[in-house]
Design an enzyme around this catalytic site. Structure first.
Site, PDB file in Angstrom:
ATOM      1  N   ASN A 125       3.816   1.441  -1.275  1.00 22.17           N
ATOM      2  CA  ASN A 125       4.360   1.511  -2.634  1.00 22.17           C
ATOM      3  C   ASN A 125       3.396   2.231  -3.572  1.00 22.17           C
ATOM      4  O   ASN A 125       3.787   3.095  -4.374  1.00 22.17           O
ATOM      5  CB  ASN A 125       4.610   0.109  -3.193  1.00 22.17           C
ATOM      6  CG  ASN A 125       5.733  -0.627  -2.505  1.00 22.17           C
ATOM      7  OD1 ASN A 125       6.553  -0.039  -1.811  1.00 22.17           O
ATOM      8  ND2 ASN A 125       5.771  -1.932  -2.684  1.00 22.17           N
TER       9      ASN A 125
ATOM     10  N   GLY B 240       1.018  -8.931 -20.339  1.00 24.08           N
ATOM     11  CA  GLY B 240       0.255  -7.692 -20.292  1.00 24.08           C
ATOM     12  C   GLY B 240      -0.904  -7.760 -19.327  1.00 24.08           C
ATOM     13  O   GLY B 240      -0.894  -8.516 -18.360  1.00 24.08           O
ATOM     14  N   ALA B 241      -1.949  -6.973 -19.611  1.00 27.55           N
ATOM     15  CA  ALA B 241      -3.086  -6.877 -18.701  1.00 27.55           C
ATOM     16  C   ALA B 241      -4.366  -6.670 -19.492  1.00 27.55           C
ATOM     17  O   ALA B 241      -4.363  -6.132 -20.601  1.00 27.55           O
ATOM     18  CB  ALA B 241      -2.880  -5.729 -17.713  1.00 27.55           C
TER      19      ALA B 241
ATOM     20  N   ASP C  69       2.366  -3.402  -7.638  1.00 27.34           N
ATOM     21  CA  ASP C  69       2.010  -2.136  -6.993  1.00 27.34           C
ATOM     22  C   ASP C  69       2.232  -0.969  -7.944  1.00 27.34           C
ATOM     23  O   ASP C  69       1.444  -0.013  -7.957  1.00 27.34           O
ATOM     24  CB  ASP C  69       2.847  -1.941  -5.728  1.00 27.34           C
ATOM     25  CG  ASP C  69       2.686  -3.071  -4.742  1.00 27.34           C
ATOM     26  OD1 ASP C  69       1.585  -3.657  -4.686  1.00 27.34           O
ATOM     27  OD2 ASP C  69       3.662  -3.378  -4.030  1.00 27.34           O
TER      28      ASP C  69
ATOM     29  N   GLU D 273       0.818  -1.211   0.000  1.00 29.34           N
ATOM     30  CA  GLU D 273       0.000   0.000   0.000  1.00 29.34           C
ATOM     31  C   GLU D 273       0.853   1.262   0.000  1.00 29.34           C
ATOM     32  O   GLU D 273       0.523   2.239  -0.686  1.00 29.34           O
ATOM     33  CB  GLU D 273      -0.942  -0.005   1.208  1.00 29.34           C
ATOM     34  CG  GLU D 273      -1.878  -1.208   1.258  1.00 29.34           C
ATOM     35  CD  GLU D 273      -1.236  -2.441   1.883  1.00 29.34           C
ATOM     36  OE1 GLU D 273      -1.879  -3.501   1.884  1.00 29.34           O
ATOM     37  OE2 GLU D 273      -0.085  -2.336   2.370  1.00 29.34           O
TER      38      GLU D 273
ATOM     39  N   ASN E 175      -3.617  -9.565  -4.235  1.00 31.69           N
ATOM     40  CA  ASN E 175      -2.279  -9.638  -3.640  1.00 31.69           C
ATOM     41  C   ASN E 175      -2.148 -10.793  -2.648  1.00 31.69           C
ATOM     42  O   ASN E 175      -1.704 -10.610  -1.508  1.00 31.69           O
ATOM     43  CB  ASN E 175      -1.956  -8.305  -2.943  1.00 31.69           C
ATOM     44  CG  ASN E 175      -0.619  -7.741  -3.370  1.00 31.69           C
ATOM     45  OD1 ASN E 175       0.308  -8.493  -3.669  1.00 31.69           O
ATOM     46  ND2 ASN E 175      -0.514  -6.431  -3.385  1.00 31.69           N
TER      47      ASN E 175
ATOM     48  N   SER F 190      -4.426 -11.356 -10.485  1.00 26.48           N
ATOM     49  CA  SER F 190      -3.793 -12.178 -11.519  1.00 26.48           C
ATOM     50  C   SER F 190      -4.740 -13.330 -11.839  1.00 26.48           C
ATOM     51  O   SER F 190      -5.711 -13.586 -11.105  1.00 26.48           O
ATOM     52  CB  SER F 190      -2.445 -12.712 -11.026  1.00 26.48           C
ATOM     53  OG  SER F 190      -2.618 -13.462  -9.832  1.00 26.48           O
TER      54      SER F 190
END
Length: 315
Positions: free
Chosen positions: A36, A230-231, A257, A34, A169, A197
């Site tokens: 970060n 990627g995303a 992050d 957090e 996370n 993820s």
């Protein structure tokens, strides 16, 4: 007033470039998902505030000093006389492998309370409320108090009309997947954006089509990250993908992050989904290019640097 609030455990980090048992030089810094994200947002010219507790000790003072130096509001930081500041150790047992060990059980951060978080979220008369609240699945894993604080915070944030983001996370050393599922699913009715993820989606839902299920519950956006692939952003408007930028990976710690800080930054700037993903992947690319959780996070001016070819000299 800050435009983004986040809370959790910031720790002192100790890093060595070889197995720690061999001794030698170590680098002292600060780490925490957090914090970060808060640093990343501050570097991108936003006004984040970090809520947390540290020991009334030198490691705690280092955390306060570091966050202040990076432009993060620490007005809600509490020093505890009864608990210590946790720390995290990173070493490299083999090439390109980072080993992490935590020393945080019973730390000051584990005493974080619901009241501390809710007070920070609730705007006082004459003050503007923050726009976003960001939480992670790490904080509710560290203690029952922190778990209750996380639930109370997202409830208060949703009631106040804030956008609430959750980064799953998952940390197997902190709790089991079943424990994580029980806690994080309680947060979902109050969340607008999920970061996860591929292998974390089953923590949030048992549905065979997890993304469709999450969107059907009122979550506005599910952002799925896949490292070098990627995303993807999923919403009721469809799916948008952005590839990862081709950079040499020096240290992947903190990349998630960095991605989140870039995404939230572009959200605060009211950018379209494509631009949010572009800023997020750029921020992640900067982070993996050097050692450290946050040290190489980009400023707004830095974001264009990755458009240059390798070996470019800017003169």
């Amino acid at each position: 007033m800050p435009d983004v609030l986040t809370f959790g455990e910031a720790m002192v980090s100790i890093r060595t470039r070889a197995p720690m048992r061999l001794g030698g030089e170590a680098h002292l810094s600060v780490a925490g998902s957090e914090s970060n994200v808060a640093i990343g947002l501050a570097r991108l010219r936003h006004h984040p505030a970090w809520i947390g507790a540290v020991g009334n000790d030198e490691p705690g003072r280092l955390i306060q000093r570091t966050l202040r130096a990076e432009g993060v509001d620490t007005s809600y930081l509490r020093f505890s006389d009864d608990s210590f500041t946790g720390f995290i150790a990173f070493d490299q047992p083999a090439h390109d492998i980072t080993r992490v060990s935590y020393h945080r059980r019973g730390s000051a951060a584990s005493t974080l309370t619901a009241d501390e978080c809710v007070i920070a979220i609730t705007a006082t008369p004459g003050q503007a409320a923050p726009r976003l609240l960001h939480v992670t699945g790490i904080t509710p894993a560290i203690s029952e108090s922190a778990r209750a604080a996380t639930l109370a915070a997202v409830q208060a944030g949703a009631k106040a009309g804030l956008g609430v983001s959750l980064d799953v996370n998952y940390r197997a050393r902190l709790w089991s997947r079943a424990e994580a599922a029980a806690a994080l699913r309680d947060l979902l009715p109050y969340v607008t954006t999920v970061f996860a993820s591929d292998d974390e989606l089953d923590i949030l839902t048992d549905a065979t089509e997890p993304i469709a299920d999450l969107l059907s519950r009122g979550i506005a956006e599910v952002v799925v990250t896949a490292g070098g692939k990627g995303a993807w952003s999923h919403s009721i408007d469809g799916v948008i993908h952005r590839p990862a930028l081709p950079v040499t990976v020096v240290d992947s710690i903190g990349a998630g992050d960095a991605f989140v800080s870039g995404y939230l930054s572009a959200t605060l700037d009211n950018l379209a989904t494509e631009a949010r993903l572009d800023r997020a992947t750029s921020s992640g690319a900067f982070c993996v290019g050097a050692h450290g959780d946050w040290e190489s996070l980009p400023t707004r001016e830095d974001l264009t640097l990755l458009t240059h070819t390798d070996g470019t000299a800017l003169r």
